[in-house]
Design a protein around this motif. Structure first.
Motif, PDB file in Angstrom:
ATOM      1  N   LYS A  46       0.833  -1.191   0.000  1.00 19.01           N
ATOM      2  CA  LYS A  46       0.000   0.000   0.000  1.00 19.01           C
ATOM      3  C   LYS A  46       0.875   1.251   0.000  1.00 19.01           C
ATOM      4  CE  LYS A  46      -3.293   2.495   2.923  1.00 19.01           C
ATOM      5  NZ  LYS A  46      -3.979   2.507   4.224  1.00 19.01           N
ATOM      6  N   PRO A  47       0.639   2.186  -0.951  1.00 15.35           N
ATOM      7  CA  PRO A  47       1.430   3.419  -0.990  1.00 15.35           C
ATOM      8  C   PRO A  47       1.202   4.251   0.267  1.00 15.35           C
ATOM      9  CG  PRO A  47       0.217   3.083  -3.050  1.00 15.35           C
ATOM     10  CD  PRO A  47      -0.320   2.096  -2.066  1.00 15.35           C
ATOM     11  N   LEU A  48       2.251   4.960   0.688  1.00 12.41           N
ATOM     12  CA  LEU A  48       2.159   5.835   1.849  1.00 12.41           C
ATOM     13  C   LEU A  48       2.452   7.270   1.429  1.00 12.41           C
ATOM     14  CD1 LEU A  48       3.991   3.798   4.637  1.00 12.41           C
ATOM     15  CD2 LEU A  48       1.568   4.357   4.552  1.00 12.41           C
ATOM     16  N   PRO A  49       1.991   8.258   2.208  1.00 16.98           N
ATOM     17  CA  PRO A  49       2.284   9.657   1.889  1.00 16.98           C
ATOM     18  C   PRO A  49       3.783   9.923   1.841  1.00 16.98           C
ATOM     19  CG  PRO A  49       0.565   9.492   3.558  1.00 16.98           C
ATOM     20  CD  PRO A  49       1.101   8.105   3.368  1.00 16.98           C
ATOM     21  N   PHE A  50       4.144  11.002   1.154  1.00 17.53           N
ATOM     22  CA  PHE A  50       5.551  11.334   0.920  1.00 17.53           C
ATOM     23  C   PHE A  50       6.349  11.459   2.218  1.00 17.53           C
ATOM     24  CE2 PHE A  50       8.871  14.569   0.618  1.00 17.53           C
ATOM     25  CZ  PHE A  50       9.651  14.052  -0.403  1.00 17.53           C
ATOM     26  N   HIS A  51       5.771  12.070   3.265  1.00 20.41           N
ATOM     27  CA  HIS A  51       6.560  12.298   4.478  1.00 20.41           C
ATOM     28  C   HIS A  51       6.978  10.990   5.144  1.00 20.41           C
ATOM     29  CE1 HIS A  51       2.357  12.220   5.941  1.00 20.41           C
ATOM     30  NE2 HIS A  51       2.859  11.740   7.068  1.00 20.41           N
ATOM     31  N   PHE A  52       6.175   9.937   4.995  1.00 22.12           N
ATOM     32  CA  PHE A  52       6.573   8.629   5.523  1.00 22.12           C
ATOM     33  C   PHE A  52       7.727   8.048   4.695  1.00 22.12           C
ATOM     34  CE2 PHE A  52       2.131   8.421   7.312  1.00 22.12           C
ATOM     35  CZ  PHE A  52       2.519   8.414   8.641  1.00 22.12           C
ATOM     36  N   GLN A  53       7.640   8.194   3.370  1.00 17.61           N
ATOM     37  CA  GLN A  53       8.708   7.716   2.498  1.00 17.61           C
ATOM     38  C   GLN A  53      10.013   8.461   2.796  1.00 17.61           C
ATOM     39  OE1 GLN A  53       7.343   8.053  -1.588  1.00 17.61           O
ATOM     40  NE2 GLN A  53       5.278   7.482  -1.003  1.00 17.61           N
ATOM     41  N   PHE A  54       9.893   9.779   3.012  1.00 13.79           N
ATOM     42  CA  PHE A  54      11.068  10.596   3.314  1.00 13.79           C
ATOM     43  C   PHE A  54      11.731  10.139   4.613  1.00 13.79           C
ATOM     44  CE2 PHE A  54      13.473  14.179   4.801  1.00 13.79           C
ATOM     45  CZ  PHE A  54      13.935  14.803   3.657  1.00 13.79           C
ATOM     46  N   ALA A  55      10.920   9.937   5.647  1.00 14.42           N
ATOM     47  CA  ALA A  55      11.452   9.527   6.950  1.00 14.42           C
ATOM     48  C   ALA A  55      12.107   8.153   6.868  1.00 14.42           C
ATOM     49  CB  ALA A  55      10.339   9.515   7.990  1.00 14.42           C
ATOM     50  N   ALA A  56      11.466   7.221   6.178  1.00 13.63           N
ATOM     51  CA  ALA A  56      12.018   5.866   6.049  1.00 13.63           C
ATOM     52  C   ALA A  56      13.337   5.895   5.284  1.00 13.63           C
ATOM     53  CB  ALA A  56      11.016   4.952   5.343  1.00 13.63           C
ATOM     54  N   GLY A  57      13.395   6.688   4.217  1.00  7.00           N
ATOM     55  CA  GLY A  57      14.626   6.805   3.446  1.00  7.00           C
ATOM     56  C   GLY A  57      15.745   7.425   4.259  1.00  7.00           C
TER      57      GLY A  57
END
Length: 297
Positions: free
Chosen positions: A6-17
């Motif tokens: 399931k895709p997540l909002p950008f801020h979650f992707q940013f934090a995980a990266g």
């Protein structure tokens, strides 16, 4: 990063990266110092080189300059890694959505994975160039800079503000080729591996696919990385055309003067970092994304 997650909002992707990138650099950074030293060295008049191989380079750095030298310049990469890795994974996910909508494809496939990775690599390049420039100047054996701020001030004072983007074209070549190989191979290898039935199997698959992806990406981009290091380590002087300026001519020049092997200087420390490092990145990123998904429920 899962093919059907399931895709997540950008801020979650940013934090995980960001978490994934900092985790990887803290473990693997000394290999990056060794890689840069080997890429910058040029044979002397009698064919001699300061470092014979990766192990010789690392041992000489520790013996002659001290263990802490293996972490010389780490402040710039630490500051870079959060936006860099976050941009890498977030851009890969966002560009993936864009291309799936553009081409009317419901799920990611191999060609789209390569195209998405290459585009994400280009996006990432604009974030990393100033940090890479500072890092290379600090990692050079002859570096006289006191630290990251000193490098930054010296570049702006002597070469101008735009000089912080010296090597952008070479960085684009390096990141496009690496990301295309990395994300393309991850997609392919995951499809070939047995479907994970539990979390440990999932981590195993991520480590395997990430390590193979990192290795293939490194094989593709090392020649561009060699010339990028030399381009960025050159202080620009007004009216003087530097020896290493544009990527493809610089690749041809290194090949002409030093042979094909010189285009893969620093390959082993680089692949040792980016192979296992790619696995670490993928495992930590995926774990963070899975954790964030539990918060969304």
């Amino acid at each position: 990063m899962s093919n059907d997650a399931k895709p997540l909002p950008f801020h979650f992707q940013f934090a995980a990266g960001a978490v994934a990138g900092i985790s990887e650099i803290l473990v693997m950074y000394p290999l990056d110092v060794v890689k840069t030293r080997m890429q910058l060295q040029v044979k002397g008049p009698n064919g001699e080189e300061a470092y014979k191989n990766m192990f010789d380079c690392m041992s000489k750095i520790v013996k002659q300059e001290g263990f802490s030298r293996l972490y010389r310049g780490i402040s710039a990469p630490i500051l870079m890694e959060a936006p860099k890795r976050a941009t890498k994974f977030a851009a890969n996910d966002e560009w993936g959505k864009f291309y799936r909508n553009l081409f009317g494809v419901e799920k990611m496939n191999q060609p789209l994975a390569i195209l998405t990775g290459a585009t994400a690599g280009a996006t990432e390049s604009f974030v990393v160039v100033p940090f890479e420039l500072v890092k290379i100047r600090l990692q050079d054996k002859s570096s006289k800079y006191k630290g990251m701020i000193d490098v930054f001030q010296a570049i702006v004072r002597q070469e101008g503000l735009l000089a912080l983007y010296n090597g952008l074209e070479a960085t684009l070549w390096r990141h496009i080729s690496w990301n295309a190989g990395y994300f393309g191979i991850i997609f392919s290898v995951r499809d070939m591996l047995p479907k994970p039935e539990n979390n440990s199997a999932k981590i195993r698959n991520d480590l395997i696919s990430g390590a193979i992806g990192g290795t293939v990406g490194t094989m593709l981009n090392t020649p561009f990385d060699v010339v990028k290091s030399r381009i960025q380590n050159t202080t620009r002087v007004a009216g003087v055309i530097p020896k290493y300026n544009w990527t493809i001519p610089s690749v041809a020049l290194v090949y002409k003067e030093e042979g094909f092997g010189a285009l893969y200087k620093g390959f082993f420390p680089k692949v040792l970092r980016l192979g296992p490092g790619g696995g670490i990145l993928l495992v930590v990123f995926t774990a963070c994304m899975d954790f964030f998904r539990t918060l969304q429920k």
